[in-house]
Design a protein around this motif. Structure first.
Motif, PDB file in Angstrom:
ATOM      1  N   UNK A  52       0.816  -1.216   0.000  1.00 54.98           N
ATOM      2  CA  UNK A  52       0.000   0.000   0.000  1.00 54.98           C
ATOM      3  C   UNK A  52       0.847   1.262   0.000  1.00 54.98           C
ATOM      4  N   UNK A  53       2.002   1.203  -0.641  1.00 56.70           N
ATOM      5  CA  UNK A  53       2.828   2.376  -0.838  1.00 56.70           C
ATOM      6  C   UNK A  53       2.389   3.082  -2.117  1.00 56.70           C
ATOM      7  N   UNK A  54       2.651   4.401  -2.243  1.00 58.49           N
ATOM      8  CA  UNK A  54       2.273   5.121  -3.459  1.00 58.49           C
ATOM      9  C   UNK A  54       2.770   4.438  -4.732  1.00 58.49           C
ATOM     10  N   UNK A  55       1.956   4.478  -5.755  1.00 61.82           N
ATOM     11  CA  UNK A  55       2.158   3.922  -7.092  1.00 61.82           C
ATOM     12  C   UNK A  55       1.873   2.426  -7.162  1.00 61.82           C
ATOM     13  N   UNK A  56       1.574   1.785  -6.040  1.00 61.10           N
ATOM     14  CA  UNK A  56       1.240   0.374  -6.093  1.00 61.10           C
ATOM     15  C   UNK A  56      -0.073   0.156  -6.837  1.00 61.10           C
ATOM     16  N   UNK A  57      -0.095  -0.827  -7.725  1.00 57.96           N
ATOM     17  CA  UNK A  57      -1.311  -1.210  -8.450  1.00 57.96           C
ATOM     18  C   UNK A  57      -1.791  -2.497  -7.803  1.00 57.96           C
ATOM     19  N   UNK A  58      -2.933  -2.430  -7.132  1.00 58.75           N
ATOM     20  CA  UNK A  58      -3.318  -3.511  -6.236  1.00 58.75           C
ATOM     21  C   UNK A  58      -4.784  -3.914  -6.420  1.00 58.75           C
ATOM     22  N   UNK A  59      -5.062  -5.136  -5.983  1.00 59.03           N
ATOM     23  CA  UNK A  59      -6.429  -5.630  -5.871  1.00 59.03           C
ATOM     24  C   UNK A  59      -6.775  -5.575  -4.384  1.00 59.03           C
ATOM     25  N   UNK A  60      -7.851  -4.858  -4.056  1.00 57.11           N
ATOM     26  CA  UNK A  60      -8.138  -4.554  -2.658  1.00 57.11           C
ATOM     27  C   UNK A  60      -9.552  -4.994  -2.289  1.00 57.11           C
ATOM     28  N   UNK A  61      -9.683  -5.514  -1.071  1.00 61.40           N
ATOM     29  CA  UNK A  61     -11.000  -5.794  -0.509  1.00 61.40           C
ATOM     30  C   UNK A  61     -11.284  -4.773   0.586  1.00 61.40           C
ATOM     31  N   UNK A  62     -12.488  -4.196   0.543  1.00 56.40           N
ATOM     32  CA  UNK A  62     -12.868  -3.150   1.490  1.00 56.40           C
ATOM     33  C   UNK A  62     -14.046  -3.605   2.348  1.00 56.40           C
ATOM     34  N   UNK A  63     -14.042  -3.117   3.578  1.00 56.09           N
ATOM     35  CA  UNK A  63     -15.174  -3.270   4.493  1.00 56.09           C
ATOM     36  C   UNK A  63     -15.796  -1.896   4.676  1.00 56.09           C
ATOM     37  N   UNK A  64     -17.030  -1.700   4.247  1.00 62.39           N
ATOM     38  CA  UNK A  64     -17.637  -0.371   4.344  1.00 62.39           C
ATOM     39  C   UNK A  64     -17.736   0.111   5.789  1.00 62.39           C
ATOM     40  N   UNK A  65     -17.298   1.363   6.021  1.00 61.54           N
ATOM     41  CA  UNK A  65     -17.369   1.952   7.345  1.00 61.54           C
ATOM     42  C   UNK A  65     -18.260   3.174   7.357  1.00 61.54           C
ATOM     43  N   UNK A  66     -18.428   3.765   8.533  1.00 56.91           N
ATOM     44  CA  UNK A  66     -19.305   4.933   8.657  1.00 56.91           C
ATOM     45  C   UNK A  66     -18.747   6.146   7.931  1.00 56.91           C
ATOM     46  N   UNK A  67     -17.467   6.423   8.152  1.00 58.02           N
ATOM     47  CA  UNK A  67     -16.834   7.574   7.506  1.00 58.02           C
ATOM     48  C   UNK A  67     -15.800   7.148   6.479  1.00 58.02           C
TER      49      UNK A  67
END
Length: 258
Positions: A52-67
């Motif tokens: 997760x450093x700048x310029x990384x091209x990644x496949x990401x899984x997210x957990x929706x949060x309030x903010x």
């Protein structure tokens, strides 16, 4: 049950949150700009902090949060960061690309597929090292401005549309200007500069790569001025960009005012 979601994206920037977390800003394929928390990534035991450093091209899984959403999984798609951080010229060009993409994707969650593809393509070209970093950067700037509706007029008059090329160029007026429309404060770039700008916009790399250093320098000046005029403020990263292609003997402004 909260629905997790996945997307591919490019890390544009990060900043610290608390003692061990980071807020990561990504430009994603389907969800546009996403700001999410990566918990514990600043610890040495983190499983995916380096991804997760700048310029990384990644496949990401997210957990929706309030903010802010929370990043729960990360897989590398392209390791662009490794070759970029090892070369100052490519690193500074990549930084300017990331900052521009961040500015142009102002609304979070709004899909910007074309901009995402432009960023990935530019970073891939920089990481590959086959093309001059300065040319890649200017090509990205021109195409990103076209995406935003700000493309400079190069082969026609910005005001009346008369086919060119024309001798005058005015950033505030939108680009090239014919003799009847020319206004005070215009500059007069060499014809080769306009040829280079058009080649970069159209992807005609043999033409672009044949341009000498002084032509590249003048073209870069016009592109930077046009972009920053429309952004209404200076890119912080742009003064740091190294333009190695400049010829040592070249000095002065882009074109001659008149």
């Amino acid at each position: 049950m909260v629905n997790l979601y996945r997307d591919t994206g490019v890390v544009l920037r990060t900043h610290k949150l608390g003692e061990a977390d980071r807020i990561v800003t990504l430009l994603t394929r389907r969800h546009g700009k996403v700001r999410a928390v990566a918990k514990g990534v600043r610890r040495t035991s983190s499983r995916f902090g380096a991804r997760l450093e700048p310029f990384g091209h990644v496949d990401v899984q997210f957990y929706p949060g309030r903010t802010l959403d929370v990043i729960t999984q990360v897989e590398t798609v392209d390791a662009f960061a490794l070759p970029l951080v090892a070369d100052y010229q490519r690193y500074t060009a990549a930084s300017a690309i990331a900052e521009t993409a961040d500015r142009l994707s102002a609304e979070e969650g709004e899909p910007v597929l074309k901009l995402y593809l432009l960023v990935v393509g530019a970073l891939r070209a920089l990481a590959g090292g086959q093309r001059d970093a300065s040319l890649v950067l200017d090509a990205f700037f021109l195409r990103a401005m076209a995406y935003a509706g700000w493309a400079p007029a190069i082969t026609e008059c910005a005001r009346c549309g008369l086919p060119g090329p024309h001798a005058a160029f005015n950033v505030a007026a939108g680009g090239s200007m014919c003799p009847d429309c020319r206004i005070a404060g215009s500059v007069h770039p060499a014809p080769e500069v306009l040829t280079l700008l058009d080649a970069l916009l159209q992807g005609e790399w043999p033409v672009a790569e044949a341009a000498p250093g002084i032509t590249r320098r003048d073209a870069s000046g016009l592109v930077a001025a046009h972009l920053q005029w429309h952004l209404e403020r200076q890119l912080r990263s742009l003064p740091l960009v190294e333009r190695r292609a400049r010829e040592a003997a070249t000095q002065g402004q882009v074109g001659s005012p008149g």
